[in-house]
Scaffold this motif. Sequence first.
Motif, PDB file in Angstrom:
ATOM      1  N   TYR A 405      63.661  39.717  81.965  1.00  0.00           N
ATOM      2  CA  TYR A 405      63.115  40.613  82.987  1.00  0.00           C
ATOM      3  C   TYR A 405      61.593  40.508  83.011  1.00  0.00           C
ATOM      4  O   TYR A 405      60.942  40.495  81.960  1.00  0.00           O
ATOM      5  N   LEU A 406      61.056  40.466  84.221  1.00  0.00           N
ATOM      6  CA  LEU A 406      59.616  40.344  84.391  1.00  0.00           C
ATOM      7  C   LEU A 406      58.978  41.727  84.418  1.00  0.00           C
ATOM      8  O   LEU A 406      59.578  42.706  84.862  1.00  0.00           O
ATOM      9  N   SER A 407      57.733  41.774  83.943  1.00  0.00           N
ATOM     10  CA  SER A 407      56.936  42.996  84.083  1.00  0.00           C
ATOM     11  C   SER A 407      55.604  42.601  84.719  1.00  0.00           C
ATOM     12  O   SER A 407      55.595  41.757  85.610  1.00  0.00           O
ATOM     13  N   LEU A 455      63.986  37.922  92.418  1.00  0.00           N
ATOM     14  CA  LEU A 455      62.609  38.383  92.571  1.00  0.00           C
ATOM     15  C   LEU A 455      62.482  39.342  93.753  1.00  0.00           C
ATOM     16  O   LEU A 455      62.888  39.026  94.875  1.00  0.00           O
ATOM     17  N   THR A 617      58.269  44.500  89.852  1.00  0.00           N
ATOM     18  CA  THR A 617      59.027  44.357  88.606  1.00  0.00           C
ATOM     19  C   THR A 617      59.223  45.716  87.955  1.00  0.00           C
ATOM     20  O   THR A 617      58.452  46.659  88.149  1.00  0.00           O
ATOM     21  N   TYR A 621      63.149  47.686  90.414  1.00  0.00           N
ATOM     22  CA  TYR A 621      62.969  46.285  90.809  1.00  0.00           C
ATOM     23  C   TYR A 621      63.285  45.368  89.621  1.00  0.00           C
ATOM     24  O   TYR A 621      62.411  45.050  88.810  1.00  0.00           O
ATOM     25  N   SER A 623      63.490  42.362  88.716  1.00  0.00           N
ATOM     26  CA  SER A 623      63.140  40.945  88.828  1.00  0.00           C
ATOM     27  C   SER A 623      63.379  40.260  87.488  1.00  0.00           C
ATOM     28  O   SER A 623      62.933  40.760  86.438  1.00  0.00           O
ATOM     29  N   TYR A 624      64.091  39.141  87.511  1.00  0.00           N
ATOM     30  CA  TYR A 624      64.393  38.461  86.254  1.00  0.00           C
ATOM     31  C   TYR A 624      64.597  36.964  86.473  1.00  0.00           C
ATOM     32  O   TYR A 624      64.932  36.508  87.558  1.00  0.00           O
TER      33      TYR A 624
END
Length: 633
Positions: A405-407, A455, A617, A621, A623-624
């Motif tokens: 997972y994005l931050s 995303l 993110t 959200y 996003s990964y």
Amino acid sequence: MIMSRKNMIGAVLLAILAPQLLPAQQQQMTLHNVSGETFDVPLRKALPVDAPRVRYPGFKQETLILKAGTVRREGAMPLPCDILLERDIPIKLRDGVTIYTDVFRPVNEENCPAILAWSPYGKEIGGQMLDDVPMRSGVAISATSGLEKFEGPDPAYWVAHGYAVVNPDKRGAYMSEGNLLYWGHEDALDGCDVIEWIASQKWCNGKVGMSGNSWLTVSQWFIAAEQPKHLAAIAPWEGFCDHFRESSHRGGIPMPEFPEMIAETFSSAHGMLEDQPRMIVEQPFMCSYWEDKAARLENITVPAYVVASYTNSVHTHGTFAGYRRISSEKKWLRVHDSNEWYDYYSPENVEDLRRFFDHYLKNIDNGWEQTPKVHLSVLNPGGKNIVNRVENEFPLARTKYTKLYLSAADSSPSTSLPQKETISSYQSESRQPKVTYRFRMTKPTEITGYMKLHLWVSAPDHDDMDLAIKVEKLSKDGKPFFDPTGATIAATGYMRASMRQLDTLRTTEAEPYYTYTTEQKLKPGEIVPLEIEIWPMGLMFDKDEILQLTVEAYRPAAAAIPFGSARISIPKEGYTYQPGNNVDLVTLGGNENQCADPKEVVTSPATHNAGKHCIYTGGRYDSYLYLPVIPEK
């Protein structure tokens, strides 16, 4: 108004000649697909056969015995045996069009199988050669005889082992009649006609194989799908199978740069060229034309030796898809760690291919069918690559998919969803319009297979956005790795946000599949999720090495291989000569900037990028990056 007799005659002549005087982009031809549906495509001029860039060695119908020990050009491999060469043999296709082929075969009259190399690049020499590529892509001049067509099998090797090699100029190429076509149903039928012609020759044992990479591989997918009776085996060595999805419109973004570069190298004495670069910019959605440029892989049932790599910017996805989707019960996959040309002409790989063809074209019981189904390479930049690891399938059944997972931008992804929502952004017209995310490996890790990026994005200043995605390995201190050409070693993905509609029947968790039939523009303030396909990759990471994900605004990249630049000297008469002999030579090539008509050159359309791109993110959200992690056996 009264018209004079002279002017009237001129007007009549002008009316008769008008179709020929129209600009090339306005001239069209009608093609049909496998269902009989017709569609019109634009035509453009091709280079004349006497243009220096196309390096045409001339039309000459003759039969020669090329003697063992002679060479085609200085520095090339001497011929290992006598070879019977029949030049410019006419073949009449089903619609009456005549094309011309060279045939290299053993001098005895015993029946032998044949290998067909199908492309418009010239029967040998031609407008594209390894000599045009820096360092010949690692393939020494002495590694081949120079009798081969570009990207095709070397007749010197194959004739010495009891095969014929058939090198046609396909429809419209050089002196062959008709308009020069790209892939599709009609071109595939031409290939079938030639296969059946080969099988009917008294010197042939009735079995035909196909070999070669790039264009010659793409041709194999299409021709084999028509199931010609005497096609006995194929060897697709890196080539896409769906031109729209894998080459011309990756992620829905028109990309005419590479096809335009290739189109400018083609030559035709009698016809014109299917203007595929123009179709790329004028037909940006899936249509009958582009459906005809997707091979019907499920129709392929003949034995297949498929070779792929992870780093080919045009062919990677299509080669893996070809292997997975063909219906052949007898199929093998080998994934190498170099480049397509070096791999194709490496002696050990040529020998391996001969074992395959010996079994299926000569009925030799050599144990080929006990060969493991998959030989896999895994890249390890900065270390030692894994090569030829035996596997049972691809993708690997033991894959453990993991979500990173994005931050916030420039932060480290996590295996759990961050609770805090963050927004990262860049200006799409800036010098470095991108954000990056880095994940440091806590233990040795292999990532092999299909990836995707889920995303959440918005474009506050515009109604669309074009994105380019890159996944690469960095050293422990954050430095990138490069291949011998200076390019980064990375898995890539592209996405035009408005083309995000998924085909729900063909999409899987790891592999998005888009319809490309409709446009979904972004609304002001709208935040949407994108499922971005990332092409297959195999990467090894040591502990503390870094996986870097880059999201950036897409910009067209120039395609600038100097095809036609190398000057090649060959004998004026006799085809080959004894090395060191003083013979009259003719030099071909030397003008890579020549094109048939500068007004017909197709340039890249403007991107759909303007203003700010935002990435969301955490929290709502999710996003990964979806990763195929491979546990040890």
